[in-house]
Design an enzyme around this catalytic site. Structure first.
Site, short mmCIF file in Angstrom:
data_model
loop_
_atom_site.label_atom_id
_atom_site.label_comp_id
_atom_site.label_asym_id
_atom_site.label_seq_id
_atom_site.Cartn_x
_atom_site.Cartn_y
_atom_site.Cartn_z
N LYS A 54 0.83 -1.21 0.00
CA LYS A 54 0.00 0.00 0.00
C LYS A 54 0.86 1.25 0.00
O LYS A 54 0.62 2.20 -0.76
CB LYS A 54 -0.91 0.01 1.23
CG LYS A 54 -2.06 -0.98 1.18
CD LYS A 54 -2.82 -1.01 2.50
CE LYS A 54 -3.95 -2.01 2.44
NZ LYS A 54 -4.64 -2.18 3.74
N GLN A 98 -5.19 -1.32 9.65
CA GLN A 98 -5.06 -2.66 9.08
C GLN A 98 -5.69 -3.71 10.00
O GLN A 98 -5.37 -3.77 11.19
CB GLN A 98 -3.58 -2.99 8.84
CG GLN A 98 -3.34 -4.33 8.16
CD GLN A 98 -3.88 -4.38 6.75
OE1 GLN A 98 -3.79 -3.41 6.00
NE2 GLN A 98 -4.45 -5.51 6.37
N ASP A 121 -11.57 2.80 3.91
CA ASP A 121 -11.97 1.39 3.84
C ASP A 121 -13.48 1.25 3.71
O ASP A 121 -13.98 0.19 3.34
CB ASP A 121 -11.51 0.65 5.10
CG ASP A 121 -10.34 -0.28 4.85
OD1 ASP A 121 -10.08 -0.62 3.68
OD2 ASP A 121 -9.68 -0.69 5.82
#
Length: 297
Positions: A54, A98, A121
């Site tokens: 990422k 995460q 997200d």
């Protein structure tokens, strides 16, 4: 029939290219550089690899990449304090924590502490509610990537019968909402669905996101249907080595489908590409600028 392969790797590269072009224009015209902050708690090997990828791709498209790596025993209070700091930082447009988190941390509490406008997200309860009621929201990356590939392949999805196998909050439920938004007739199926094979056989679009290796055989697939395989499962081969497979049996499904995503190289690459697209979208919304065309739901 041999199915057309939907190349997620190539499509993701196109998405990243569009993001990079828009980021360059933001910098030139508005002196804006989108910023993405990723928070990793603990030392899960798979998560570490994913976070590195990422960060690399964020930098490559011209965005600011910030990583916060915290010890596995970090307290909930310290993690929430960091998120609060990132919420207030105007140079950060996207925040991603995460998952999974260590067991002593409440994932729902952590996710819902992120500013919904920076929740790239798309997991915050406010964004879930907005998506479910057809309003503008941040959309989970994997379903957004699936939708982009379906639109690219079909153009309009209006009136098509879609079956989503899987009811997770991360993929199944938001995928169904996105397909409804594009005027599909949508069925959410799962492990307890009666006559699952018959349900799937009626579908023009099958999105498999159940997490079971090669669960869907070719004879469940309607002739000419489009199959989007979200599953990534590692199985052992006869020689003792392992390989990645999806939730559908690729060989038999490819004989009946009109189009199909491979594993690996299908949906997977689109997830990070859509994370970058979401960060760009969040930046534009925060600054009252036009959103990037073709990169949102």
């Amino acid at each position: 029939m041999t199915a057309q392969v939907i190349d997620g790797k190539a499509f993701a590269a196109e998405v990243r290219g569009k993001v990079a072009e828009h980021v360059a224009r933001l910098k030139e015209k508005h002196d804006l550089v989108p910023g993405l902050a990723v928070v990793l708690v603990g030392e899960d090997p798979a998560s570490e690899v994913y976070v590195r990828s990422k960060g690399k791709q964020t930098t490559e498209v011209g965005m600011k990449s910030v990583e916060h790596k915290l010890d596995a025993d970090t307290s909930e209070a310290d993690l929430l304090a960091l998120i609060d700091q990132l919420n207030k930082d105007d140079s950060i447009n996207g925040i991603l924590v995460q998952l999974p988190l260590p067991g002593h941390l409440d994932e729902d509490l952590v996710i819902n502490s992120i500013d919904p406008a920076k929740d790239v997200d798309g997991f915050h309860i406010s964004n879930v509610g907005l998506l479910g009621t057809g309003q503008k929201s941040m959309v989970p990356c994997t379903p957004l990537g699936c939708l982009m590939m379906l639109r690219e392949h079909h153009g309009s999805l209006s009136g098509m019968n879609a079956v989503v196998i899987g009811r997770s909050n991360i993929v199944g439920k938001p995928m169904a909402q996105l397909l409804l938004g594009d005027s599909c007739t949508v069925t959410i199926a799962h492990s307890r669905t009666k006559d699952l094979a018959d349900v799937v056989r009626r579908a023009d679009i099958v999105v498999a996101a159940v997490g079971r290796p090669e669960m869907v055989p070719g004879d469940w697939i309607k002739e000419g249907a489009t199959v989007i395989d979200v599953g990534i499962n590692r199985i052992e081969k006869d020689d003792g080595k392992t390989k990645l497979v999806g939730d559908v049996d690729y060989a038999s499904c490819a004989e009946r489908a009109g189009a199909i995503t491979p594993v690996p190289g299908g949906v997977g690459p689109m997830t990070i590409a859509c994370l970058l697209a979401n960060t760009l979208t969040a930046t534009c919304r925060a600054n009252g600028l036009e959103e990037p065309e073709g990169l949102t739901a």
